[in-house]
Design an enzyme around this catalytic site. Structure first.
Site, PDB file in Angstrom:
ATOM      1  N   HIS A 103      -4.492  -3.260   6.656  1.00  0.00           N
ATOM      2  CA  HIS A 103      -4.317  -3.511   5.225  1.00  0.00           C
ATOM      3  C   HIS A 103      -5.688  -3.903   4.674  1.00  0.00           C
ATOM      4  O   HIS A 103      -6.018  -5.079   4.561  1.00  0.00           O
ATOM      5  CB  HIS A 103      -3.306  -4.637   4.988  1.00  0.00           C
ATOM      6  CG  HIS A 103      -3.339  -5.142   3.568  1.00  0.00           C
ATOM      7  ND1 HIS A 103      -2.901  -4.393   2.504  1.00  0.00           N
ATOM      8  CD2 HIS A 103      -3.793  -6.293   3.022  1.00  0.00           C
ATOM      9  CE1 HIS A 103      -3.075  -5.067   1.384  1.00  0.00           C
ATOM     10  NE2 HIS A 103      -3.622  -6.219   1.666  1.00  0.00           N
ATOM     11  N   ASP A 147       0.843  -1.209   0.000  1.00  0.00           N
ATOM     12  CA  ASP A 147       0.000   0.000   0.000  1.00  0.00           C
ATOM     13  C   ASP A 147       0.876   1.256   0.000  1.00  0.00           C
ATOM     14  O   ASP A 147       0.605   2.231  -0.696  1.00  0.00           O
ATOM     15  CB  ASP A 147      -0.907   0.000   1.239  1.00  0.00           C
ATOM     16  CG  ASP A 147      -1.681  -1.299   1.357  1.00  0.00           C
ATOM     17  OD1 ASP A 147      -2.495  -1.562   0.466  1.00  0.00           O
ATOM     18  OD2 ASP A 147      -1.448  -2.060   2.308  1.00  0.00           O
TER      19      ASP A 147
HETATM   20  P1  NAX Z   1      -2.273 -18.181  -3.958  1.00  0.00           P
HETATM   21  O1  NAX Z   1      -3.667 -18.685  -3.788  1.00  0.00           O
HETATM   22  O2  NAX Z   1      -1.642 -18.157  -5.291  1.00  0.00           O
HETATM   23  O3  NAX Z   1      -1.316 -19.021  -2.991  1.00  0.00           O
HETATM   24  C1  NAX Z   1      -1.640 -19.316  -1.682  1.00  0.00           C
HETATM   25  C2  NAX Z   1      -0.943 -20.613  -1.331  1.00  0.00           C
HETATM   26  O4  NAX Z   1      -1.113 -20.829   0.069  1.00  0.00           O
HETATM   27  C3  NAX Z   1      -1.509 -21.832  -2.051  1.00  0.00           C
HETATM   28  O5  NAX Z   1      -0.456 -22.567  -2.646  1.00  0.00           O
HETATM   29  C4  NAX Z   1      -2.162 -22.626  -0.915  1.00  0.00           C
HETATM   30  O6  NAX Z   1      -2.093 -24.029  -1.115  1.00  0.00           O
HETATM   31  C5  NAX Z   1      -1.302 -22.197   0.263  1.00  0.00           C
HETATM   32  N1  NAX Z   1      -1.900 -22.427   1.565  1.00  0.00           N
HETATM   33  C6  NAX Z   1      -3.192 -22.333   1.947  1.00  0.00           C
HETATM   34  N2  NAX Z   1      -3.330 -22.682   3.237  1.00  0.00           N
HETATM   35  C7  NAX Z   1      -2.093 -22.990   3.688  1.00  0.00           C
HETATM   36  C8  NAX Z   1      -1.591 -23.434   4.926  1.00  0.00           C
HETATM   37  N3  NAX Z   1      -2.403 -23.650   5.956  1.00  0.00           N
HETATM   38  N4  NAX Z   1      -0.270 -23.646   5.045  1.00  0.00           N
HETATM   39  C9  NAX Z   1       0.545 -23.464   4.005  1.00  0.00           C
HETATM   40  N5  NAX Z   1       0.140 -23.062   2.794  1.00  0.00           N
HETATM   41  C10 NAX Z   1      -1.170 -22.824   2.632  1.00  0.00           C
HETATM   42  O7  NAX Z   1      -2.277 -16.734  -3.280  1.00  0.00           O
HETATM   43  P2  NAX Z   1      -1.256 -15.536  -3.463  1.00  0.00           P
HETATM   44  O8  NAX Z   1      -1.681 -14.699  -4.592  1.00  0.00           O
HETATM   45  O9  NAX Z   1       0.128 -16.038  -3.404  1.00  0.00           O
HETATM   46  O10 NAX Z   1      -1.602 -14.675  -2.139  1.00  0.00           O
HETATM   47  C11 NAX Z   1      -1.310 -15.165  -0.857  1.00  0.00           C
HETATM   48  C12 NAX Z   1      -1.933 -14.296   0.213  1.00  0.00           C
HETATM   49  O11 NAX Z   1      -1.402 -12.971   0.151  1.00  0.00           O
HETATM   50  C13 NAX Z   1      -3.442 -14.129   0.107  1.00  0.00           C
HETATM   51  O12 NAX Z   1      -4.013 -14.264   1.391  1.00  0.00           O
HETATM   52  C14 NAX Z   1      -3.600 -12.708  -0.383  1.00  0.00           C
HETATM   53  O13 NAX Z   1      -4.851 -12.150  -0.006  1.00  0.00           O
HETATM   54  C15 NAX Z   1      -2.459 -12.048   0.314  1.00  0.00           C
HETATM   55  N6  NAX Z   1      -2.026 -10.740  -0.206  1.00  0.00           N
HETATM   56  C16 NAX Z   1      -1.622  -9.808   0.690  1.00  0.00           C
HETATM   57  C17 NAX Z   1      -1.149  -8.582   0.303  1.00  0.00           C
HETATM   58  C18 NAX Z   1      -0.707  -7.583   1.319  1.00  0.00           C
HETATM   59  O14 NAX Z   1      -0.417  -6.461   0.910  1.00  0.00           O
HETATM   60  N7  NAX Z   1      -0.635  -7.881   2.608  1.00  0.00           N
HETATM   61  C19 NAX Z   1      -1.096  -8.195  -1.124  1.00  0.00           C
HETATM   62  C20 NAX Z   1      -1.116  -9.359  -2.049  1.00  0.00           C
HETATM   63  C21 NAX Z   1      -2.034 -10.475  -1.628  1.00  0.00           C
HETATM   64  O15 NAX Z   1      -3.354 -10.120  -1.974  1.00  0.00           O
END
Ligand code: NAX
Length: 326
Positions: free
Chosen positions: A188, A160
């Protein structure tokens, strides 16, 4: 004697943010190209095959500083002795899912991961939570890690912050490194309070001129994540990975005098009267010794104060939602 590798865990390692983040770390973007690293990749059992593919690609880059890559499906094994943990993995919000359901679904993950960090990570570990809702997930994790320092847990608001710098530079037709002291306060989420009041561009205080242009920029920034999804068909990934690297680098390097960065940190003892048990984003500075201190004595005008109160209210509501785990 060869230096001992720095151990770094990344959760959600089969996901799209990790697909950028892991390669950046292995290349040396976090600790420098000379520092040997060992990567611990954690994802769900059903994603292990995918993790193997990522591991092959990491091998195929032949990064000089990457000593070892290990794959895990159990957090207490993945976090064994780690110096840094990027908690990226979380369940995505599915269509029609309420924010409350997302909090509850993800809360359990961070109970488990907080406990695991408490049990097996280095006592000096630094933890950055990226997975959403990142502030409250981070709060849950630190509550389950009573033997670790709560000031070593962070939630990522750096994307952000960077988005705001990028847009301000465009607006002022300036280069990004001439834009300093923007800050993100609070959550966030779309309630984030974007503080333009201390911004300097080319050393001079910045002002919008018209109220409507501040509102327009605020809206653009609040919607930026959604705009990326709309255009790309997927959520921000490379920019999120970059922000995650910067968020931890910022505590490893002294902050330039008079400047700051935005970071979600534990609010206990904060000087701005924010509730003491939240992960709240503040303008922060570091001495470069893996620390992160809230910038003191900033003037907060009534416009910003109102926004800060709203984002605080939302974080308190989120905390109520997950109270069973705190
Ligand atoms: P993806 O859905 O591509 O990847 C997430 C991965 O996490 C998947 O491989 C899934 O199998 C794995 N996963 C789920 N539960 C798990 C667990 N208990 N233990 C280990 N792995 C697990 O998502 P991606 O685009 O990489 O985003 C990841 C996270 O970042 C999301 O929650 C998203 O909302 C968040 N974000 C946060 C941002 C921020 O500024 N704080 C910005 C970017 C993003 O939106």
């Amino acid at each position: 004697v060869a230096a001992k590798p720095v151990r770094i865990a990344v959760t959600g390692a089969a996901g799209q943010i990790a697909y950028s983040l892991l390669f950046r770390i292995a290349q040396g973007d976090l600790l420098g190209p000379q520092a040997p690293v060992e990567l611990h990749l954690l994802d769900l059992p059903q994603s292990q095959e995918m993790l193997r593919g990522v591991q092959m690609e990491l091998d195929d880059c032949a990064f000089p500083s990457l000593r070892l890559t290990k794959l895990f499906s159990r957090p207490e094994e993945a976090f064994e002795g780690v110096d840094y943990a990027f908690l990226v993995g979380a369940k995505p919000r599915s269509l029609g899912m309420e924010r409350k359901d997302l909090l509850l679904e993800n809360g359990e993950i961070f109970v488990e991961q907080g406990r695991a960090l408490n049990q097996t990570a280095s006592r000096d570990v630094r933890v950055l939570v990226v997975g959403n809702p990142c502030n409250t997930n981070c709060l849950i994790a630190l509550h389950h890690a009573p033997n670790l320092n709560p000031r070593h847990f962070f939630a990522m608001t750096r994307l952000d912050h960077n988005r705001a710098i990028g847009q301000l530079a465009r607006l002022a037709r300036s280069s990004v490194d001439e834009v300093v002291n923007v800050a993100i306060w609070g959550n966030h989420s779309s309630t984030q309070a974007i503080d333009f009041s201390h911004v300097k561009i080319q050393g001079k205080p910045f002002s919008f001129g018209r109220e409507s242009s501040r509102e327009a920029l605020t809206q653009l920034l609040q919607q930026r994540g959604a705009s990326v999804i709309q255009a790309r068909g997927k959520s921000s990934a490379a920019s999120a990975a970059h922000a995650a690297i910067q968020a931890l680098r910022s505590i490893l390097e002294p902050t330039p005098a008079g400047q700051w960065f935005s970071q979600g940190i534990y609010s206990q003892g904060n000087p701005y009267g924010i509730d003491e048990d939240l992960i709240f984003s503040f303008p922060c500075q570091s001495s470069g010794r893996k620390d992160c201190e809230i910038v003191q004595r900033l003037q907060i005008d009534s416009y910003l104060q109102e926004k800060i109160s709203l984002t605080q209210k939302e974080l308190i509501e989120e905390r109520e939602c997950v109270r069973r785990w705190l």
